[in-house]
Design an enzyme around this catalytic site. Structure first.
Site, mmCIF file in Angstrom:
data_model
loop_
_atom_site.group_PDB
_atom_site.id
_atom_site.type_symbol
_atom_site.label_atom_id
_atom_site.label_comp_id
_atom_site.label_asym_id
_atom_site.label_seq_id
_atom_site.Cartn_x
_atom_site.Cartn_y
_atom_site.Cartn_z
ATOM 1 N N GLU A 169 0.809 -1.219 0.000
ATOM 2 C CA GLU A 169 0.000 0.000 0.000
ATOM 3 C C GLU A 169 0.845 1.272 0.000
ATOM 4 O O GLU A 169 0.361 2.346 -0.343
ATOM 5 C CB GLU A 169 -0.972 0.005 1.189
ATOM 6 N N ASP A 216 14.592 19.217 -34.125
ATOM 7 C CA ASP A 216 14.794 18.071 -33.236
ATOM 8 C C ASP A 216 13.483 17.497 -32.706
ATOM 9 O O ASP A 216 13.466 16.393 -32.165
ATOM 10 C CB ASP A 216 15.660 18.481 -32.035
ATOM 11 N N ASP A 266 22.847 16.116 -31.132
ATOM 12 C CA ASP A 266 23.600 16.921 -32.083
ATOM 13 C C ASP A 266 24.972 17.182 -31.471
ATOM 14 O O ASP A 266 25.167 16.998 -30.273
ATOM 15 C CB ASP A 266 22.853 18.231 -32.346
ATOM 16 N N ASP A 295 17.571 20.797 -29.139
ATOM 17 C CA ASP A 295 17.158 22.134 -28.698
ATOM 18 C C ASP A 295 16.538 22.970 -29.810
ATOM 19 O O ASP A 295 16.206 24.128 -29.603
ATOM 20 C CB ASP A 295 18.333 22.891 -28.085
ATOM 21 N N ASN A 325 4.447 -14.174 3.774
ATOM 22 C CA ASN A 325 3.455 -14.083 4.840
ATOM 23 C C ASN A 325 2.156 -14.790 4.466
ATOM 24 O O ASN A 325 1.514 -15.440 5.302
ATOM 25 C CB ASN A 325 3.162 -12.614 5.159
#
Length: 895
Positions: free
Chosen positions: A312, A627, A354, A623, A691
């Site tokens: 959880e 691109d 680049d 940039d 468990n």
């Protein structure tokens, strides 16, 4: 196209307003919007901002504190606790005699709900605040005209009536009625799905028959549109949720959201947990119902078991892990826009980028301005200055280098005085050149063009050699290309310069005017490699990341730079080399090659896609507007704060400085985040699985419930709370050297190896408690005990298993966090050590504190039992270490 249809069918008052504005002249539109070409005053803008609100589109995320509060308290864990508290209220208080009424169980459960809910709430609020602070570090601005002067402001501050200046690379911040345009080409794929750029013309009104097609109006552009080339001026007609994009965001979901491996991994884990819960919870119910006879208790225990199977704390831990990593990355100049992309950042094994500004210093210098005799010539520099200074399209580093060189060598004030701009033909990635037309006072016009070699030679038919103008022959073309090749070998990037006197004009100038030019000189630029580029590339290689250069530059310059920084230059492919190749050949080419040159934006995106198909996790760093197609294809898109708007919008991660060193730091932090997230997921799932196996065994053979639902949930809460320390754990250096991907398909194997290991010691604990410790404390066996003795017997059993189960869960964190032997060859960070041991000590103390023991229904466990647990823990860690050894024989990674 579905988006387009939806918008076209939607008739609103805003649409009618757009139609009205589009049919008006620019002067009428300004009057309608109560504006002028001088722009608004600060006071007017402030008043409109207060009236209409910020220029932003509300997302589907609800980041209010009330939402976080509700979300934190409505979880499966708290809902089960609330159900159990309600049942306890009736069974322990409402339907019992006055002298037996007891609210202690209800009180402790409500306390647990408050603790769990507040923990999640505080974490979510802190996380949201941290994310907002990080995103505010990324600047997204718009150039507007306010108070009769141009300035940059945050796009959120744009208001109706603002005069906007737009250029290539910009993302339109609002709906705009164009007032002036120059070769303005736009892409509106975010609105209509059409990727092909279309030209917008301020003076052209829509035809009456096309009025319903308002997305195609030639004189209106909408928020989210990308400026591909050219420039323009417009007046804002709608902002925020009143824009077409804003209304679209409300009507349809964003299908362009990129699903990361992280998202897929979480979904697969959820499916696995749901499957296990669907099988185990009913099984626990049936077994306990049949063997114990109390179906209500069996139902509540089965529900608690199901919650116990679910990690959880996963949302809280994953989120805090991501935020902690994001904050750490921000210290190294890396801003994470999309949190889930961090995992892909760490998993990336290929980085495409680049070379300019990444491998090079991003300080372009005009080294030479030669005439065709390869001699320095001020006239060449003069023409180059006219071209760079007067253009209004996409300025780049080469334009600035020309302007800087001319300022040092020429009287630029005289040039500015003597010349006025007539027109411009903007740059685009197909022509790879740009032109300006200027007029000298008292003289004729001149068109000046600069661009890439092959594209320039294609539009020239003459050359200027000294004072003579000669025809451009094929032999002279070869001579020019040979000069360029020699300059490229020196690491210089070369563009050609040409001109034409008194170009004919029929209306505005356009691409068709770029013909019959006179070639006049070479412009050679130098952008030297960064001093640390070679070392950083070496580090990236050690980290398992292959760097590939994708550039529009030519092979010679790219090879010169690559060889200096240690990249493999054996293979160099251009866009033309892929023509006619089969899919298998192309896949091989992108694998073997590290240098790709003279690429179009579409080719960059195609290479990214092929690398992904080859099984790589690909990061792309860009940039520029060219691109963005590749950035959208990449698994993780990286940009810089100085990038054009569209690149920053497309990015998952933004660097405050364009540096591979910053990138390398970020990758390692991404891997650390992944490691600590996977620790929680793998360790918790295997522990919980163990468990559950123990509960199934105990339920089958014990004559009573192995643990009360409330005890099981408190055990889960203590363990989960201690796991909140995992984001602060250390990660081994070897782990950070290899890209890691989500492989949830191996989770079942991990669970089946290590879950039963803890179950073995649980079963041993059951036997010790049932046959030795409980009988010796009570004075008789369970079968022979009186009802009162049986109650004490069960309470002691619950105390014993609670303590042992908690310690094995806490110690499994130390045992499985690293392949080495715990506490001897490896150990966790101090925070994790304190949390795990502290949790164990708190759980151990609970049965010995009378008030807590009464509320929790724990029995008087003998003090020597702590030594028994210590022996069991030592044996458990030893067995887990042996199982780890077996597991690692066939697996490369533990976590």
């Amino acid at each position: 196209m579905e988006k387009n249809k939806l918008l076209m069918n939607k008739k609103t008052a805003n649409t009618e307003f757009v139609k009205q504005i589009a049919r008006q002249t620019p002067e009428e539109a300004l009057k309608t919007l109560h504006s002028s070409l001088d722009g608004l005053s600060s006071a007017e803008a402030k008043e409109r901002l207060e009236k209409n609100g910020l220029n932003e589109v509300a997302t589907k995320k609800h980041n209010t504190k009330l939402h976080f509060f509700i979300e934190s308290f409505f979880t499966p864990f708290t809902m089960v606790l609330l159900l159990l508290a309600t049942v306890s209220l009736f069974t322990d208080y409402v339907f019992v005699p006055a002298d037996q009424k007891d609210l202690s169980t209800v009180i402790i459960m409500i306390t647990m709900i408050i603790i769990s809910g507040l923990t999640s709430f505080i974490q979510n609020v802190k996380t949201n605040d941290a994310v907002e602070d990080l995103l505010n570090m990324v600047s997204v601005t718009t150039n507007i005209r306010r108070n009769q002067k141009d300035e940059e402001i945050s796009t959120k501050q744009v208001v109706v009536g603002d005069i906007i200046n737009i250029h290539a690379g910009d993302m339109v911040p609002a709906d705009i009625r164009l007032l002036k345009t120059k070769d303005l080409f736009c892409s509106s794929s975010s609105l209509n799905g059409e990727s092909t750029p279309v030209e917008k013309i301020a003076t052209k009104k829509p035809d009456q028959k096309d009025m319903d097609q308002y997305l195609d109006y030639p004189d209106v552009i909408y928020q989210g549109t990308t400026i591909v080339s050219g420039s323009g001026v417009g007046v804002v007609l709608a902002t925020g949720e009143q824009t077409v994009f804003g209304r679209l965001a409300k009507d349809i979901s964003n299908n362009d959201v990129k699903e990361t491996n992280f998202d897929v991994g979480i979904k697969n884990i959820s499916k696995l947990l749901l499957t296990m819960t669907a099988i185990i919870a009913p099984l626990v119910l049936v077994i306990n119902g049949l063997t114990k006879g109390n179906w209500l208790n069996a139902l509540l225990f089965a529900i608690a078991t199901a919650v116990g199977l679910t990690p959880e704390m996963l949302p809280v831990i994953v989120t805090s892990n991501l935020v902690k990593g994001s904050l750490e990355m921000s210290k190294h100049g890396t801003i994470v826009k999309k949190m889930n992309s961090i995992q892909n950042f760490g998993a990336a094994d290929v980085l495409c980028t680049d070379k300019t500004g990444t491998l090079t210093q991003n300080k372009v210098v005009l080294e030479r301005h030669y005439n065709l005799d390869m001699k320095e010539n001020p006239q060449v520099l003069r023409l180059a200055y006219l071209n760079s200074y007067f253009q209004t399209g996409m300025h780049d580093l080469m334009d600035q280098a020309i302007i800087d060189a001319a300022s040092d060598e020429l009287d630029v004030n005289e040039i500015k005085h003597d010349y006025t701009k007539v027109d411009e033909i903007p740059f685009d990635f197909k022509r790879r050149r740009m032109s300006v037309v200027v007029k000298r006072h008292g003289d004729g016009r001149i068109l000046v063009t600069k661009g890439a070699a092959e594209e320039m030679l294609a539009c020239c038919n003459r050359v200027q050699v000294g004072s003579h103008i000669n025809d451009l022959t094929d032999d002279y073309k070869e001579k020019v290309l040979k000069h360029i090749e020699d300059l490229n070998k020196d690491g210089l990037r070369v563009v050609l310069l040409a001109y034409k006197n008194n170009p004919a004009q029929a209306g505005e100038f356009n691409v068709s005017d770029e013909k019959d030019l006179i070639l006049t000189g070479f412009l050679a630029f130098l952008d030297p490699p960064k001093d640390d580029a070679k070392d950083v590339l070496k580090k990236l290689k050690q980290d398992g990341i292959t760097v590939k250069i994708l550039t529009g530059d030519n092979a010679a310059v790219t090879k010169s730079v690559a060889s200096r920084v240690g990249l493999n230059t054996k293979y160099i492919y251009s866009e033309k080399d892929f023509a006619g190749k089969s899919d298998d050949e192309v896949k091989k080419m992108v694998e073997e090659c590290s240098l790709f040159v003279k690429l179009s934006p579409e080719s960059k995106a195609r290479i990214i896609q092929i690398l992904k198909e080859n099984g790589h996790t690909v990061a792309y760093m860009g940039d520029g507007i060219n691109d963005t197609p590749a950035m959208k294809k990449a698994d993780v898109a990286i940009s810089v704060d100085t990038a054009v708007d569209i690149a920053k919008k497309s990015a998952d991660i933004i660097l405050l400085h364009k540096s591979l060193l910053i990138l390398e730091h970020g990758v390692r932090i991404g891997r650390q985040i992944f490691a600590n997230t996977m620790k929680y997921i793998k360790i918790t799932l295997s522990s919980n699985f163990g468990n559950i196996l123990s509960i199934l065994v105990a339920s089958s053979f014990l004559p009573f419930l192995p643990m009360l639902p409330m005890q099981l949930l408190i055990l889960d809460l203590i363990y989960g709370t201690s796991c909140l320390s995992l984001p602060f754990d250390r990660v081994g250096e070897k782990y950070l050297e290899v890209p890691r991907k989500w492989e949830t398909k191996k989770l079942p194997k991990f669970m089946f190896f290590f879950g039963p290991t803890s179950s073995i010691f649980d079963v041993i604990t059951f036997a010790l408690l049932y046959f030795w410790i409980c009988p010796s404390t009570v004075g008789t066996s369970y079968v022979a005990a009186t009802p009162g003795q049986k109650a004490v017997f069960m309470a002691i059993f619950w105390s014993g298993w609670f303590i042992e189960s908690l310690w094995t869960q806490e110690m499994v964190i130390q045992a499985l966090r690293d392949p080495a032997i715990p506490f001897l060859q490896q150990h966790s960070s101090g925070v994790v050590m304190l949390a795990t041991i502290g949790a164990g000590l708190i759980g151990t103390a609970m049965p010995y504190v009378p008030s807590l023991a009464k509320v929790m229904k724990f029995g008087p466990i003998p003090e020597y039992y702590v030594l028994v647990v210590l022996v069991l823990l030592t044996l458990y860690i030893a067995l887990t270490t042996v199982v780890k050894h077996w597991y690692m024989k066939k697996e490369k990674f533990l976590i």
